[in-house]
Design an enzyme around this catalytic site. Structure first.
Site, PDB file in Angstrom:
ATOM      1  N   ILE A  23      -4.134   4.325   0.417  1.00 63.40           N
ATOM      2  CA  ILE A  23      -4.689   4.726   1.710  1.00 63.40           C
ATOM      3  C   ILE A  23      -5.868   5.687   1.534  1.00 63.40           C
ATOM      4  O   ILE A  23      -6.869   5.604   2.251  1.00 63.40           O
ATOM      5  CB  ILE A  23      -3.604   5.387   2.577  1.00 63.40           C
ATOM      6  CG1 ILE A  23      -2.479   4.394   2.881  1.00 63.40           C
ATOM      7  CG2 ILE A  23      -4.190   5.928   3.884  1.00 63.40           C
ATOM      8  CD1 ILE A  23      -1.238   5.045   3.471  1.00 63.40           C
ATOM      9  N   PHE A  64       0.838  -1.200   0.000  1.00 63.00           N
ATOM     10  CA  PHE A  64       0.000   0.000   0.000  1.00 63.00           C
ATOM     11  C   PHE A  64       0.868   1.242   0.000  1.00 63.00           C
ATOM     12  O   PHE A  64       2.048   1.220   0.363  1.00 63.00           O
ATOM     13  CB  PHE A  64      -0.958   0.012   1.202  1.00 63.00           C
ATOM     14  CG  PHE A  64      -0.286   0.148   2.539  1.00 63.00           C
ATOM     15  CD1 PHE A  64      -0.078   1.395   3.123  1.00 63.00           C
ATOM     16  CD2 PHE A  64       0.152  -0.974   3.234  1.00 63.00           C
ATOM     17  CE1 PHE A  64       0.533   1.522   4.360  1.00 63.00           C
ATOM     18  CE2 PHE A  64       0.759  -0.853   4.475  1.00 63.00           C
ATOM     19  CZ  PHE A  64       0.961   0.395   5.035  1.00 63.00           C
ATOM     20  N   CYS A  65       0.262   2.350  -0.439  1.00 62.53           N
ATOM     21  CA  CYS A  65       0.925   3.649  -0.461  1.00 62.53           C
ATOM     22  C   CYS A  65      -0.162   4.713  -0.367  1.00 62.53           C
ATOM     23  O   CYS A  65      -1.308   4.412  -0.051  1.00 62.53           O
ATOM     24  CB  CYS A  65       1.784   3.813  -1.721  1.00 62.53           C
ATOM     25  SG  CYS A  65       0.862   3.596  -3.256  1.00 62.53           S
ATOM     26  N   THR A  66       0.167   5.954  -0.664  1.00 57.74           N
ATOM     27  CA  THR A  66      -0.788   7.044  -0.468  1.00 57.74           C
ATOM     28  C   THR A  66      -2.012   6.905  -1.364  1.00 57.74           C
ATOM     29  O   THR A  66      -3.145   6.857  -0.897  1.00 57.74           O
ATOM     30  CB  THR A  66      -0.110   8.400  -0.723  1.00 57.74           C
ATOM     31  OG1 THR A  66       1.063   8.499   0.074  1.00 57.74           O
ATOM     32  CG2 THR A  66      -1.055   9.540  -0.383  1.00 57.74           C
TER      33      THR A  66
END
Length: 268
Positions: free
Chosen positions: A213, A184-186
């Site tokens: 996210i 996951f990331c922004t």
């Protein structure tokens, strides 16, 4: 409290672009006419945007972009602010819309498998995926971003830039084997490349969190997440309800432009 008037969008799409030099002035002209600020990055592999402005002109700008078949699938994650979080408009040509320095990793040729936010929430609630395997959350962001907040018990390799991620995978590969790994990331862009890379390195049970996210916050709030999410504009960070930090802090960040400049260094 007045209703926030500034719409903020984060959007990217991996798609083949062969005319970046012609597209750059066109998008700059359209964005300026719409009164938008932020950044648009164009690379042969696709487009990456963080923009803010009045709601209707910004949505009209996106609709005009989607009229081009290459960008028809473009999605945007929305949030709101009381102030304009960007100082200016930047439209840049880049070699990659998110730099990894692995030219064989080409999301435009096909995505890695993804998991949506509701499914991930259910897995985290029950403590395993639907096949009964333990779920491991892998933070692909830089260390300072993870320090603002992350999923509970997420793996964080403390990288300082995304180009360090491939070496980190190689060093920790054995820790991920036999588990369902959710990268996951922004907003999802780094997860796209990260998941493909890990598949290529032999980790076949790797998924990317679709929309990152910000999409998870939008659909599931802060369940199984502690803290905030760093964002690449003057708001600095968003809470799970997608509200920005206090107006005073956001205004200071916007005035000095430091976070906006940091964003462009990270994507260089």
């Amino acid at each position: 409290m007045t209703t926030p008037a500034v719409l903020n969008i984060a959007s990217y799409l991996f798609t083949q672009i062969d005319d970046r030099e012609n597209l750059q002035p066109l998008l700059r002209e359209r964005a300026e006419a719409a009164g938008l600020r932020g950044s648009i990055l164009l690379a042969p592999e696709g487009i990456n945007m963080f923009l803010a402005g009045a709601p209707q002109p910004l949505r009209d700008f996106l609709d005009a972009l989607r009229a081009d078949d290459r960008f028809a699938a473009l999605e945007a994650k929305e949030s709101w602010s009381h102030i304009q979080p960007f100082r200016r408009l930047i439209v840049k040509l880049k070699n990659e819309i998110i730099r990894m320095n692995h030219p064989t990793i080409r999301p435009v040729a096909g995505r890695a498998p993804a998991v949506d936010a509701p499914t991930l929430r259910r897995w985290l609630d029950q403590g395993h995926d639907d096949a009964g395997k333990p779920v491991v959350m892998l933070d692909t962001r830089n260390a300072f971003e993870a320090d603002y907040g992350s999923f509970d018990n997420a793996i964080d390799w403390r990288i300082s830039k995304f180009t360090e991620f491939p070496d980190a995978v190689q060093a920790h590969k054995s820790e991920l084997e036999g588990k369902t790994v959710v990268s996951f990331c922004t907003g999802g862009i780094r997860c796209e490349k990260a998941a493909i890379l890990m598949h290529d390195m032999g980790l076949t049970n790797v998924l990317q969190l679709d929309g990152g996210i910000l999409k998870y916050f939008e659909q599931e709030g802060g369940a199984h997440y502690s803290g905030e999410c760093f964002v690449f504009d003057g708001r600095e960070a968003l809470a799970p309800d997608l509200s920005a930090r206090s107006n005073e802090r956001s205004a200071r960040a916007c005035d000095d432009g430091q976070l906006v400049q940091k964003k462009h260094r990270l994507q260089a």
